[in-house]
Motif scaffolding. Structure first.
Motif, PDB file in Angstrom:
ATOM      1  N   GLN A  30       0.829  -1.213   0.000  1.00  0.00           N
ATOM      2  CA  GLN A  30       0.000   0.000   0.000  1.00  0.00           C
ATOM      3  C   GLN A  30       0.859   1.258   0.000  1.00  0.00           C
ATOM      4  N   HIS A  31       2.080   1.169   0.534  1.00  0.00           N
ATOM      5  CA  HIS A  31       2.969   2.332   0.535  1.00  0.00           C
ATOM      6  C   HIS A  31       3.622   2.527  -0.825  1.00  0.00           C
ATOM      7  N   ILE A  32       3.947   1.436  -1.486  1.00  0.00           N
ATOM      8  CA  ILE A  32       4.597   1.516  -2.789  1.00  0.00           C
ATOM      9  C   ILE A  32       3.613   1.993  -3.853  1.00  0.00           C
ATOM     10  N   CYS A  33       2.380   1.528  -3.778  1.00  0.00           N
ATOM     11  CA  CYS A  33       1.406   1.810  -4.831  1.00  0.00           C
ATOM     12  C   CYS A  33       0.505   3.006  -4.564  1.00  0.00           C
ATOM     13  N   ALA A  34       0.708   3.712  -3.483  1.00  0.00           N
ATOM     14  CA  ALA A  34      -0.052   4.953  -3.289  1.00  0.00           C
ATOM     15  C   ALA A  34       0.267   5.863  -4.463  1.00  0.00           C
ATOM     16  N   LYS A  35      -0.714   6.626  -4.916  1.00  0.00           N
ATOM     17  CA  LYS A  35      -0.540   7.426  -6.139  1.00  0.00           C
ATOM     18  C   LYS A  35       0.713   8.289  -6.116  1.00  0.00           C
ATOM     19  N   ALA A  36       0.918   9.012  -5.030  1.00  0.00           N
ATOM     20  CA  ALA A  36       2.062   9.926  -4.976  1.00  0.00           C
ATOM     21  C   ALA A  36       3.385   9.157  -4.950  1.00  0.00           C
ATOM     22  N   ASN A  37       3.471   8.110  -4.151  1.00  0.00           N
ATOM     23  CA  ASN A  37       4.721   7.339  -4.071  1.00  0.00           C
ATOM     24  C   ASN A  37       5.039   6.659  -5.391  1.00  0.00           C
ATOM     25  N   LEU A  38       4.027   6.067  -6.025  1.00  0.00           N
ATOM     26  CA  LEU A  38       4.254   5.419  -7.308  1.00  0.00           C
ATOM     27  C   LEU A  38       4.708   6.437  -8.351  1.00  0.00           C
ATOM     28  N   THR A  39       4.073   7.602  -8.362  1.00  0.00           N
ATOM     29  CA  THR A  39       4.459   8.649  -9.311  1.00  0.00           C
ATOM     30  C   THR A  39       5.893   9.100  -9.082  1.00  0.00           C
ATOM     31  N   LEU A  40       6.269   9.300  -7.836  1.00  0.00           N
ATOM     32  CA  LEU A  40       7.650   9.704  -7.545  1.00  0.00           C
ATOM     33  C   LEU A  40       8.645   8.662  -8.038  1.00  0.00           C
ATOM     34  N   CYS A  41       8.342   7.392  -7.832  1.00  0.00           N
ATOM     35  CA  CYS A  41       9.232   6.313  -8.277  1.00  0.00           C
ATOM     36  C   CYS A  41       9.327   6.265  -9.802  1.00  0.00           C
ATOM     37  N   VAL A  42       8.188   6.351 -10.478  1.00  0.00           N
ATOM     38  CA  VAL A  42       8.198   6.271 -11.939  1.00  0.00           C
ATOM     39  C   VAL A  42       8.880   7.496 -12.545  1.00  0.00           C
ATOM     40  N   GLU A  43       8.626   8.666 -12.004  1.00  0.00           N
ATOM     41  CA  GLU A  43       9.264   9.873 -12.546  1.00  0.00           C
ATOM     42  C   GLU A  43      10.774   9.856 -12.313  1.00  0.00           C
ATOM     43  N   ARG A  44      11.216   9.297 -11.217  1.00  0.00           N
ATOM     44  CA  ARG A  44      12.655   9.153 -10.967  1.00  0.00           C
ATOM     45  C   ARG A  44      13.262   8.187 -11.988  1.00  0.00           C
ATOM     46  N   LEU A  45      12.554   7.086 -12.249  1.00  0.00           N
ATOM     47  CA  LEU A  45      13.018   6.114 -13.233  1.00  0.00           C
ATOM     48  C   LEU A  45      13.011   6.709 -14.644  1.00  0.00           C
ATOM     49  N   ARG A  46      12.026   7.559 -14.930  1.00  0.00           N
ATOM     50  CA  ARG A  46      11.894   8.174 -16.258  1.00  0.00           C
ATOM     51  C   ARG A  46      13.128   8.999 -16.628  1.00  0.00           C
ATOM     52  N   LYS A  47      13.790   9.580 -15.641  1.00  0.00           N
ATOM     53  CA  LYS A  47      14.981  10.408 -15.905  1.00  0.00           C
ATOM     54  C   LYS A  47      16.117   9.593 -16.498  1.00  0.00           C
ATOM     55  N   THR A  48      16.244   8.345 -16.079  1.00  0.00           N
ATOM     56  CA  THR A  48      17.350   7.518 -16.554  1.00  0.00           C
ATOM     57  C   THR A  48      16.943   6.493 -17.605  1.00  0.00           C
ATOM     58  N   HIS A  49      15.672   6.065 -17.597  1.00  0.00           N
ATOM     59  CA  HIS A  49      15.190   5.031 -18.522  1.00  0.00           C
ATOM     60  C   HIS A  49      13.830   5.434 -19.102  1.00  0.00           C
ATOM     61  N   PRO A  50      13.785   6.469 -19.928  1.00  0.00           N
ATOM     62  CA  PRO A  50      12.497   6.962 -20.420  1.00  0.00           C
ATOM     63  C   PRO A  50      11.685   5.933 -21.211  1.00  0.00           C
ATOM     64  N   LYS A  51      12.355   5.043 -21.926  1.00  0.00           N
ATOM     65  CA  LYS A  51      11.639   4.035 -22.718  1.00  0.00           C
ATOM     66  C   LYS A  51      10.824   3.095 -21.828  1.00  0.00           C
ATOM     67  N   HIS A  52      11.309   2.846 -20.621  1.00  0.00           N
ATOM     68  CA  HIS A  52      10.623   1.921 -19.714  1.00  0.00           C
ATOM     69  C   HIS A  52       9.427   2.557 -19.022  1.00  0.00           C
TER      70      HIS A  52
END
Length: 102
Positions: A30-52
């Motif tokens: 529930q902590h990983i998939c909360a909207k804000a936490n998930l968004t922060l994780c994906v946006e951090r990943l987007r900086k280095t791996h945009p295709k993923h």
């Protein structure tokens, strides 16, 4: 995030009884998939791996002045933006805006 001791014992006991058993459970999900936490994780990943991250729309967590400024810079009038509260569920609190004044 660690699995609680009683959860570990339960999982081990179930695996011993039924070898074909699979668990679809991650502790503290529930902590990983909360909207804000998930968004922060994906946006951090987007900086280095945009295709993923193409599957996840560009998103902002508007919790700081820097994030609000970043959103203002990317905001395009006339384009639809979906605003979601982090703790909401079943569509409650969602609004769609197309103008900065909204």
């Amino acid at each position: 995030m660690q699995t609680k001791h009683y959860e570990q014992d339960y999982m081990v006991a179930m695996f011993k009884r039924r070898k074909e058993l699979y668990f679809n459970r991650f502790p503290d999900m529930q902590h990983i998939c909360a909207k804000a936490n998930l968004t922060l994780c994906v946006e951090r990943l987007r900086k280095t791996h945009p295709k993923h991250c193409e599957w996840y729309p560009r998103s902002w967590v508007l919790g700081s002045k820097e994030e609000i400024e970043s959103f203002k810079e990317a905001f395009v009038p006339g384009k639809s933006y979906i605003l979601k509260p982090d703790g909401g569920l079943q569509g409650m609190g969602i609004s769609i805006v197309m103008d900065w004044a909204q």
